[in-house]
Design an enzyme around this catalytic site. Structure first.
Site, PDB file in Angstrom:
ATOM      1  N   ARG A   1       2.248 -11.342  -9.431  1.00  0.00           N
ATOM      2  CA  ARG A   1       3.684 -11.387  -9.314  1.00  0.00           C
ATOM      3  C   ARG A   1       4.456 -12.305  -8.066  1.00  0.00           C
ATOM      4  NH1 ARG A   1       4.203  -4.808  -8.764  1.00  0.00           N
ATOM      5  NH2 ARG A   1       1.738  -5.454  -8.137  1.00  0.00           N
TER       6      ARG A   1
ATOM      7  N   GLY B   1      -8.984  -3.154 -10.022  1.00  0.00           N
ATOM      8  CA  GLY B   1      -8.068  -1.722  -9.503  1.00  0.00           C
ATOM      9  C   GLY B   1      -8.847  -1.748  -8.087  1.00  0.00           C
TER      10      GLY B   1
ATOM     11  N   SER C   1      14.566 -53.415  28.147  1.00  0.00           N
ATOM     12  CA  SER C   1      14.956 -53.179  26.722  1.00  0.00           C
ATOM     13  C   SER C   1      14.189 -53.876  25.798  1.00  0.00           C
ATOM     14  CB  SER C   1      16.426 -53.296  26.424  1.00  0.00           C
ATOM     15  OG  SER C   1      17.029 -52.629  27.457  1.00  0.00           O
TER      16      SER C   1
ATOM     17  N   ALA D   1      13.240 -57.673  29.762  1.00  0.00           N
ATOM     18  CA  ALA D   1      13.581 -57.200  28.343  1.00  0.00           C
ATOM     19  C   ALA D   1      13.169 -58.193  27.230  1.00  0.00           C
ATOM     20  CB  ALA D   1      15.122 -57.189  28.236  1.00  0.00           C
TER      21      ALA D   1
HETATM   22  C1  UD1 Z   1      -0.560   0.449  -4.979  1.00  0.00           C
HETATM   23  C2  UD1 Z   1      -0.736   1.596  -5.402  1.00  0.00           C
HETATM   24  C3  UD1 Z   1       0.748   2.181  -5.309  1.00  0.00           C
HETATM   25  C4  UD1 Z   1       1.119   2.169  -4.126  1.00  0.00           C
HETATM   26  C5  UD1 Z   1       1.375   0.555  -3.601  1.00  0.00           C
HETATM   27  C6  UD1 Z   1       1.834   0.647  -2.191  1.00  0.00           C
HETATM   28  C7  UD1 Z   1      -2.782   1.951  -6.483  1.00  0.00           C
HETATM   29  C8  UD1 Z   1      -3.298   2.047  -7.965  1.00  0.00           C
HETATM   30  N1  UD1 Z   1      -1.603   1.743  -6.486  1.00  0.00           N
HETATM   31  O1  UD1 Z   1       0.107  -0.340  -6.000  1.00  0.00           O
HETATM   32  O2  UD1 Z   1       0.474   3.637  -5.590  1.00  0.00           O
HETATM   33  O3  UD1 Z   1       2.509   2.759  -4.087  1.00  0.00           O
HETATM   34  O4  UD1 Z   1       0.143   0.090  -3.700  1.00  0.00           O
HETATM   35  O5  UD1 Z   1       1.950  -0.738  -1.872  1.00  0.00           O
HETATM   36  O6  UD1 Z   1      -3.528   1.848  -5.612  1.00  0.00           O
HETATM   37  N2  UD1 Z   1      -6.475  -4.924  -4.616  1.00  0.00           N
HETATM   38  C9  UD1 Z   1      -7.906  -5.356  -4.738  1.00  0.00           C
HETATM   39  N3  UD1 Z   1      -8.651  -5.362  -5.887  1.00  0.00           N
HETATM   40  C10 UD1 Z   1      -8.114  -4.959  -6.800  1.00  0.00           C
HETATM   41  C11 UD1 Z   1      -6.626  -4.681  -7.207  1.00  0.00           C
HETATM   42  C12 UD1 Z   1      -5.990  -4.856  -5.946  1.00  0.00           C
HETATM   43  O7  UD1 Z   1      -8.322  -5.993  -3.598  1.00  0.00           O
HETATM   44  O8  UD1 Z   1      -9.003  -4.834  -8.065  1.00  0.00           O
HETATM   45  C13 UD1 Z   1      -5.782  -5.236  -3.517  1.00  0.00           C
HETATM   46  C14 UD1 Z   1      -4.595  -6.267  -3.795  1.00  0.00           C
HETATM   47  O9  UD1 Z   1      -4.888  -7.387  -3.250  1.00  0.00           O
HETATM   48  C15 UD1 Z   1      -3.538  -5.867  -2.669  1.00  0.00           C
HETATM   49  C16 UD1 Z   1      -3.867  -4.141  -2.793  1.00  0.00           C
HETATM   50  O10 UD1 Z   1      -5.247  -3.994  -3.263  1.00  0.00           O
HETATM   51  O11 UD1 Z   1      -3.739  -6.082  -1.312  1.00  0.00           O
HETATM   52  C17 UD1 Z   1      -2.763  -3.413  -3.598  1.00  0.00           C
HETATM   53  O12 UD1 Z   1      -3.006  -4.063  -4.960  1.00  0.00           O
HETATM   54  P1  UD1 Z   1      -1.600  -3.952  -5.820  1.00  0.00           P
HETATM   55  O13 UD1 Z   1      -1.842  -4.748  -7.053  1.00  0.00           O
HETATM   56  O14 UD1 Z   1      -0.404  -4.900  -4.998  1.00  0.00           O
HETATM   57  O15 UD1 Z   1      -1.089  -2.506  -6.156  1.00  0.00           O
HETATM   58  P2  UD1 Z   1       0.397  -2.059  -6.354  1.00  0.00           P
HETATM   59  O16 UD1 Z   1       0.410  -2.188  -7.801  1.00  0.00           O
HETATM   60  O17 UD1 Z   1       1.305  -2.380  -5.309  1.00  0.00           O
HETATM   61 CA    CA Z   2       1.207  -3.836  -3.722  1.00  0.00          CA
END
Ligand code: UD1
Ligand code: CA
Length: 478
Positions: free
Chosen positions: A27, A101, A424, A442
């Site tokens: 995003r 995830g 200068s 200068a």
């Molecule tokens: C996540 C939480 C959500 C919470 C929010 C708070 C989950 C499923 N959801 O959502 O409940 O309200 O954060 O800000 O956890 N990352 C990895 N590996 C991955 C995916 C993500 O390291 O495979 C890291 C990202 O770099 C980031 C963090 O995890 O720093 C959170 O990931 P992001 O995709 O921003 O989660 P949200 O959708 O914001």
């Molecule tokens: Ca996030």
């Protein structure tokens, strides 16, 4: 202290920290990993690490994936820069090759934390405004209640995009449902998951393989771990601004505003005057002394320090520079440089690349200084460029004096002794040494060294021809 007999196998003293930093951050619409985007002089993930500094952790693990080498290099460089980090355990980087995830990210820790009996503090790498105190409290509550997991929550006026946390009357968590997986009724719950959790590792370790990717995103959610653990407790933050998660550029700008308010409030409380604070930005890596005055449209960045009684601005940018006491800087740009007390810089000066200005100097009115040292009480007051130069004390550099320091291949040094004056429009062709008490006429182009106490004139003599007139061309009529 001995553990209670009922709690024999639980070691409540050991803490490891894990930071989730493997995601791209789609995003943000950026090539740069989201966690490396900058906020007030530090990257997002650096800030998250910074917020954990008060936690007495024995391990610090960072899960990297998208452009992992870059994240790693950036964190190593910044931890070397920050002396505060010297007491902390070295960073360990764990790779998540595919980003399936947040739960999948934590699964990558399994081989690294085998046999670890303590608690694991997990933080999303995109939650940059957390206060150290908040994390300490979370850990304390976790230990006090001997929870299996404890998570940070907040009641947000606009909870859109966050996972919703459902609890019973005892504050025990029943479920966390991601925004996109919520029913309309569930969306009415404004209590959100901050992405900051403390898990008892031996419990989490056991259930991690149970996580399923049966959700809208087909990802393994760490938040589903609460379905398998008990007791899991929610702890609300007092100030919900702390847990803002950065997902897009708008969030980044909002976080920058929040941080600016914090930083400015801190310095005003410490005795610094900010004139028109909304037009000023100050990185939180900057240090200011009481009675400094920061004027409108001024930006202080990086490792900058400003001394007491100094007046900076309007319209100035200072980065990674040390400014002494009672200095004025007006409409100028200073980077990686130093200015000693009582000196006046500007209007329109550019100091860069390790310029060092002594005390009681005057530098300004369209003057650029690069990698040059200027002794006390020396003036470079108008229209000059000094590069790779070393000037003594009480030197006066005349308007338009230039050091010609570059021969097209290499840079060369110019040395100017105490009390020397350049006229200068002098050009000092480096390498060159002018002794003490030298006067340069200068308009001179000086190419050879000049000993002490000399006048040097290096230009052609003026020729005046009396009675000389241009011949008038004959016209047809005359
Ligand atoms: C996540 C939480 C959500 C919470 C929010 C708070 C989950 C499923 N959801 O959502 O409940 O309200 O954060 O800000 O956890 N990352 C990895 N590996 C991955 C995916 C993500 O390291 O495979 C890291 C990202 O770099 C980031 C963090 O995890 O720093 C959170 O990931 P992001 O995709 O921003 O989660 P949200 O959708 O914001
Ligand atoms: Ca996030």
């Amino acid at each position: 202290m001995l553990a209670k007999s009922t709690d024999k196998q639980i070691d409540r003293t050991m803490v490891a920290i894990a930071i989730l930093a493997a995601g791209r951050g789609t995003r943000m619409k950026s090539d740069l990993p989201k966690v490396l985007h900058e906020l007030g002089g530090r990257s997002l993930v650096e800030r998250v690490l910074y917020s954990c500094q008060e936690i007495q952790a024995s391990r610090r693990l960072v899960i990297v994936g998208y452009r992992g080498e870059l994240v790693k290099e950036s964190l190593i460089a910044s931890s070397e820069k920050e002396q505060e980090n010297s007491q902390l355990p070295a960073l360990e980087f764990v790779e998540q090759t595919e980003q399936l995830g947040t739960g999948h990210a934590i699964q990558q820790l399994l081989p690294h934390l085998q046999g670890f009996q303590g608690d694991l503090l997990v933080l999303n790498g995109d939650v940059p405004l957390l206060r150290q105190q908040t994390l300490k409290q979370l850990m304390e509550i976790h230990k006090q209640h001997k929870n299996s997991a404890t998570l940070l929550t907040a009641n947000l006026p606009n909870p859109q995009g966050y996972g919703r946390v459902f609890t019973d009357s005892q504050n025990l968590v029943k479920a966390i449902v991601e925004d996109r997986d919520c029913t309309q009724a569930q969306k009415q719950n404004h209590r959100i998951n901050a992405g900051v959790y403390c898990f008892h590792w031996p419990h989490l370790e056991k259930i991690l393989p149970e996580l399923k990717a049966d959700n809208d995103q087909k990802e393994y959610y760490l938040t589903d771990a609460v379905n398998f653990l008990a007791p899991v407790m929610a702890v609300d933050v007092d100030d919900y601004q702390e847990i803002l998660g950065i997902n897009d550029r708008k969030h980044l700008a909002t976080a920058a505003d929040i941080l600016q308010v914090r930083v400015k409030d801190k310095w005003m409380a410490a005795g610094v005057t900010l004139i028109d604070p909304d037009s000023i930005t100050i990185d939180d890596t900057v240090k200011l002394q009481p009675d400094a005055v920061i004027e409108p449209q001024t930006h202080l960045r990086g490792k900058t320090a400003i001394g007491s009684g100094s007046r900076i601005g309007p319209g100035s940018l200072i980065e990674n520079s040390q400014i002494g006491a009672n200095v004025t800087v007006l409409y100028s740009v200073i980077s990686d440089s130093m200015v000693a007390e009582n000196s006046r810089i500007g209007p329109y000066a550019h100091l860069r690349g390790h310029a060092e200005i002594g005390a009681n100097c005057r530098v300004g009115n369209f003057v650029e200084l690069k990698n040059s040292r200027v002794g006390d009480r020396t003036n470079v007051a108008h229209l000059s460029y000094l590069g790779d130069a070393s000037l003594g004390e009480k030197v006066n550099i005349g308007a338009g004096t230039i050091t010609a320091n570059y021969d097209g291949v290499k840079k060369h040094k110019t040395t100017i002794g105490d009390r020397t004056k350049t006229g200068s429009n002098s050009v000092l062709v480096a390498p060159l040494t002018l002794g003490e008490d030298v006067t340069v006429a200068a308009g001179s182009v000086v190419t050879e060294d000049v000993p002490n106490d000399c006048l040097v004139v290096a230009r052609s003599r003026q020729v005046v021809k009396p009675g000389w007139k241009l011949k008038q061309p004959k016209t047809v009529d005359s």
